[in-house]
Each structure stands twice: as structure tokens, then as C-alpha cells.
Enzyme design. Structure first.
Site, PDB file in Angstrom:
ATOM      1  N   LYS A  35       0.845  -1.201   0.000  1.00 45.81           N
ATOM      2  CA  LYS A  35       0.000   0.000   0.000  1.00 45.81           C
ATOM      3  C   LYS A  35       0.882   1.253   0.000  1.00 45.81           C
ATOM      4  O   LYS A  35       2.091   1.164   0.245  1.00 45.81           O
ATOM      5  CB  LYS A  35      -0.917  -0.015   1.223  1.00 45.81           C
ATOM      6  N   ARG A 130     -11.177   0.024  14.603  1.00 47.49           N
ATOM      7  CA  ARG A 130     -11.019   0.793  13.383  1.00 47.49           C
ATOM      8  C   ARG A 130     -11.925   0.133  12.350  1.00 47.49           C
ATOM      9  O   ARG A 130     -13.031   0.568  12.144  1.00 47.49           O
ATOM     10  CB  ARG A 130      -9.529   0.797  12.990  1.00 47.49           C
ATOM     11  N   TYR A 265      18.307  29.112   9.121  1.00 45.82           N
ATOM     12  CA  TYR A 265      17.143  29.871   9.598  1.00 45.82           C
ATOM     13  C   TYR A 265      17.028  29.828  11.118  1.00 45.82           C
ATOM     14  O   TYR A 265      17.210  28.773  11.723  1.00 45.82           O
ATOM     15  CB  TYR A 265      15.861  29.302   9.000  1.00 45.82           C
ATOM     16  N   MET A 313      14.029  24.021   3.192  1.00 47.75           N
ATOM     17  CA  MET A 313      13.263  23.340   2.148  1.00 47.75           C
ATOM     18  C   MET A 313      14.150  22.475   1.247  1.00 47.75           C
ATOM     19  O   MET A 313      13.800  21.351   0.913  1.00 47.75           O
ATOM     20  CB  MET A 313      12.504  24.365   1.297  1.00 47.75           C
TER      21      MET A 313
HETATM   22  C1  LIG Z   1      -0.573  -1.766   6.685  1.00 38.69           C
HETATM   23  C2  LIG Z   1      -1.148  -3.035   7.165  1.00 38.69           C
HETATM   24  C3  LIG Z   1      -0.307  -4.109   7.508  1.00 38.69           C
HETATM   25  C4  LIG Z   1       1.197  -3.994   7.537  1.00 38.69           C
HETATM   26  O1  LIG Z   1       1.591  -3.378   8.720  1.00 38.69           O
HETATM   27  P1  LIG Z   1       3.140  -3.223   9.107  1.00 38.69           P
HETATM   28  O2  LIG Z   1       3.114  -2.678  10.480  1.00 38.69           O
HETATM   29  O3  LIG Z   1       3.734  -2.283   8.119  1.00 38.69           O
HETATM   30  O4  LIG Z   1       3.718  -4.577   9.001  1.00 38.69           O
HETATM   31  C5  LIG Z   1      -0.887  -5.300   7.850  1.00 38.69           C
HETATM   32  N1  LIG Z   1      -2.237  -5.429   7.871  1.00 38.69           N
HETATM   33  C6  LIG Z   1      -3.071  -4.428   7.573  1.00 38.69           C
HETATM   34  C7  LIG Z   1      -4.538  -4.631   7.632  1.00 38.69           C
HETATM   35  C8  LIG Z   1      -2.558  -3.191   7.210  1.00 38.69           C
HETATM   36  O5  LIG Z   1      -3.383  -2.193   6.902  1.00 38.69           O
END
Ligand SMILES: *Cc1c(COP(=O)(O)O)cnc(C)c1O
Length: 379
Positions: A35, A130, A265, A313
Site C-alpha cells: 500500500k 477501526r 534559519y 526546504m
Molecule cells: C498496513 C497493514 C499491515 C502492515 O503493517 P506493518 O506494520 O507495516 O507490518 C498489515 N495489515 C493491515 C490490515 C494493514 O493495513
């Protein structure tokens, strides 16, 4: 010449880290979580390194399409499932498995016209609050799904809130195990932290029906990119993980400071003695956190030193006196490693930099800016 900043993806490291997840859960199949554009690495850049995975899990259709376009015919799982009815068409067309976490998604499935029934992962909210059906509603959801001709196999899934911490996974495991005890289907429970910290094998699971954190499908994300899910308790080296990404740049200027001179800065850093400063072509517009304070570790010519003054930046300033003290002459054009692996093999964990910024490796890798060119290392 382009500005010298660059991110390098290391396919061999990704491959190694995936193997580490497998080793921790030897009887499980492994979803490589890709993802957020493979946690900022780029799906196309990580694909070769991760193609030994049993499947790819992600959130959106554009990314699923890209994984299919790379030639992947194996499983792809949508971790949040569908958002609207016509998404189910895309699931059918791209042959995507999808999470079902709420009644609205079951309603959509019930009206979906498909020739090939869908493989779904029914998600339980075992305490994270969630996504997912509460333990009280989970079995009713399963029964309803199971009656739909649109649904083929139902797998059982939950997600841990505290796999990386002291609370651990025991309470959620117990809830999940109790509710699903006699339900058929594959299980998927563990993220990186649960996979590494609670490596129960399926063999153990068959002896202890309440313990199957690693069973069937594990879901490692951050660990396969080489970041420790529980830093600073364990570093990436402690888990034998290798950096999947190096962010590197070069020194583009140097300054000699007298005692009392300040840098950058806000004049946040003031030299207390004469010292040499290097200016690095990397700033917060590249994804390097602006909040990194003086003292944040950084490598110059593969030698550890520190950031001094405020991150701006397009530039940061680093202490070169510490580098010369180590016997290394660094100046204009010298290699700088923001995180990852230097040319001489020295490592700087992304987790260390993240920790300095008060955040986690996840956020830094995901925040790599679009303006940073990405190359895949030759293996
Ligand atoms: C993102 C995610 C993972 C992976 O989590 P990590 O902590 O990066 O290993 C696993 N299961 C679900 C449902 C996720 O959304």
C-alpha cells in the site's frame, strides 16, 4: 547534471527481508504489503525484489492495476475492501480478493452480478476499533456472506493494535480464537510486529488452539522495507533486516565557522569553536523531516556525523569537523547518506532518523517526495 539527491531501492534487501518474514512464520504464506505505493518505494521499483511473496496486499485499485500490469497473476488483497458498488466490477475484472469489514460491503456484494464468485477476507474488530465486525456480530456476518452466491471462500482476519508494544496480542488473539473456533477458512492476523515478535508456528497452533498468530497468511509491511516495527526496543539489525531504500545526496558547499557564528534559519545552531559545515542538497521538500533537530545522525563519506541547525526546504547543514576528526576529508561533492547504506557499506537506519524526528520509519519512507529521482540498484 541533475541535483544530486537520489533514492536507491535495493531489491536484494527486499528479497532478504521477505525471507526473514517467512523464516519467522515458516508455515504461513506471506502477503507483501505494498500500500501507499509500496511505502513510498514505488510498486514498480519493489516488484522484482518482492516477487517471491505469495500475494500483494494494498488499498487502491490504481495500485492493484499496476501490480497486474507488472504481470502478477497471483493473489492481490484489498485491505480496506471496496468503497462503492462498481468497485466490485473491478474486483471481478482484476481478480482481486477483498476485505469485508462492514454490512454495507455485504449489501453491495449481495447486489453484485458476477460470473466468478469472490474470495473475501472477513475482518473482525477484535479491539482496535477501526475496521471490522465486533466479536458479537462477526458470526452473523459470516453466515450472511456464506449464503451469498457472489462469495466463494471466506477467510478470517483481524488486525492487532499493540503487536509492537507491551500490551501485545494476547487479548485480541483470545477474542479472535474464541469467536472463530469452529469456523472454516484461512486465517490472517499478523503485521510485521506480530510476525517478528510473536512467531508462533502453525505446528504450535495445532497444539494450542488459542495461538495461531502466524497461521495461514502473515501481512508484513514495514519490515520488508527494512525498518524495525518496534524501534528502539529492537533495531533493524536486531531483526536482521536490511534497508530497502537509501536516500543519498552530496555536499554542495562548505562554510568555515568561527566560535559564535550561527547556521541557517533562526540561527538555531551556534558554533562554540571554529568548525567546518557542509551544506547538503536535501531538505524537507525532498521528504526529510523539518523537525529533525541538531544531532540527528547522518553519514558523510560513510562516516557518521550530525545535522546542525534547522532543516530548510532544499538544504540541510552538517558537521564536517566530526568527519575530519575521524580521519576522513570531506568537502564539495562528498557522498551524504540521509538513511540507508553508504558506498563503504556503513548503514544508517531510517528508524534512527525517524526517532530523532519523533516519528517512525513508516512515515519517512512514505513521505519521500515526488521530486526525488528513484533508481533500482543493480543486483
Ligand atoms: C498496513 C497493514 C499491515 C502492515 O503493517 P506493518 O506494520 O507495516 O507490518 C498489515 N495489515 C493491515 C490490515 C494493514 O493495513
Amino acid at each position: 547534471m541533475p541535483r544530486p539527491i537520489q533514492a536507491t531501492i535495493h531489491p536484494e534487501a527486499l528479497h532478504h527481508n521477505l525471507a526473514r518474514a517467512r523464516q519467522a512464520a515458516p508455515d504461513a504464506r506471506v502477503w507483501a504489503i505494498v500500500k501507499a505505493n509500496a511505502y513510498g518505494h514505488g510498486i514498480e521499483h519493489v516488484f522484482e525484489g518482492l516477487r517471491a511473496a505469495d500475494g500483494f496486499a494494498l488499498l487502491d485499485f490504481e495500485e492493484a492495476r499496476r501490480v497486474r500490469a507488472l504481470g502478477w497473476r497471483g493473489p492481490i488483497l484489498l485491505l480496506e475492501g471496496v468503497f462503492e458498488l462498481r468497485d466490485l466490477e473491478l474486483c471481478s475484472r482484476l481478480d482481486l480478493w477483498h476485505t469485508v469489514h462492514c454490512n454495507e460491503q455485504i449489501d453491495m456484494l449481495a447486489t453484485h452480478k458476477t460470473h466468478a464468485p469472490h474470495r473475501v477476507f472477513l475482518k473482525m474488530n477484535s479491539g482496535m476499533n477501526r475496521l471490522g465486525f465486533t466479536p458479537q456480530r462477526y458470526r452473523a456476518a459470516w453466515t450472511r456472506l456464506n449464503a451469498l452466491p457472489q462469495v466463494d471462500e471466506i477467510s478470517l482476519m483481524t488486525h492487532f493494535s499493540d503487536a509492537d508494544g507491551t500490551r501485545g496480542i494476547a487479548e485480541q488473539m483470545a477474542v479472535f480464537a474464541q469467536v472463530t473456533r469452529d469456523l472454516p477458512g484461512e486465517r490472517s492476523l499478523s503485521n510485521s510486529a506480530a510476525t517478528l515478535r510473536h512467531p508462533l508456528t502453525s505446528t504450535q497452533a495445532s497444539n494450542h488452539p488459542d495461538s495461531f498468530a502466524s497461521s495461514d497468511w502473515v501481512r508484513p509491511g514495514v519490515a520488508i522495507y527494512g525498518s524495525s516495527p518496534d524501534f528502539p526496543e529492537h533495531s533493524a539489525q536486531d531483526w536482521d533486516l536490511q534497508p530497502g531504500m537509501t536516500l543519498s545526496s552530496k555536499i554542495i558547499a562548505t562554510q568555515e565557522l568561527e566560535a559564535g557564528d550561527s547556521v541557517g534559519y533562526g540561527s538555531l545552531f551556534v558554533a562554540d569553536k571554529p568548525m567546518r559545515i557542509g551544506v547538503v542538497a536535501c531538505g524537507y521538500a525532498d521528504g526529510y523531516p523539518r523537525v529533525c533537530p541538531t544531532g540527528t545522525p547522518i553519514l558523510v563519506s560513510g562516516t557518521r556525523t550530525r545535522v546542525v541547525g534547522r532543516v530548510s526546504m532544499d538544504m540541510i547543514t552538517v558537521d564536517l569537523s566530526a568527519v575530519s576528526a575521524a580521519g576522513i576529508q570531506a568537502g564539495f561533492g562528498s557522498e551524504v547518506t540521509l538513511w540507508g547504506r553508504a558506498a563503504n557499506g556503513t548503514m544508517l537506519g531510517i528508524d534512527e532518523v525517524a526517532h530523532s524526528a519523533g516519528t517512525v520509519g513508516y512515515e519517512l519512507m512514505c513521505a519521500l517526495a515526488a521530486r526525488v529521482p528513484v533508481v533500482v540498484a543493480e543486483s
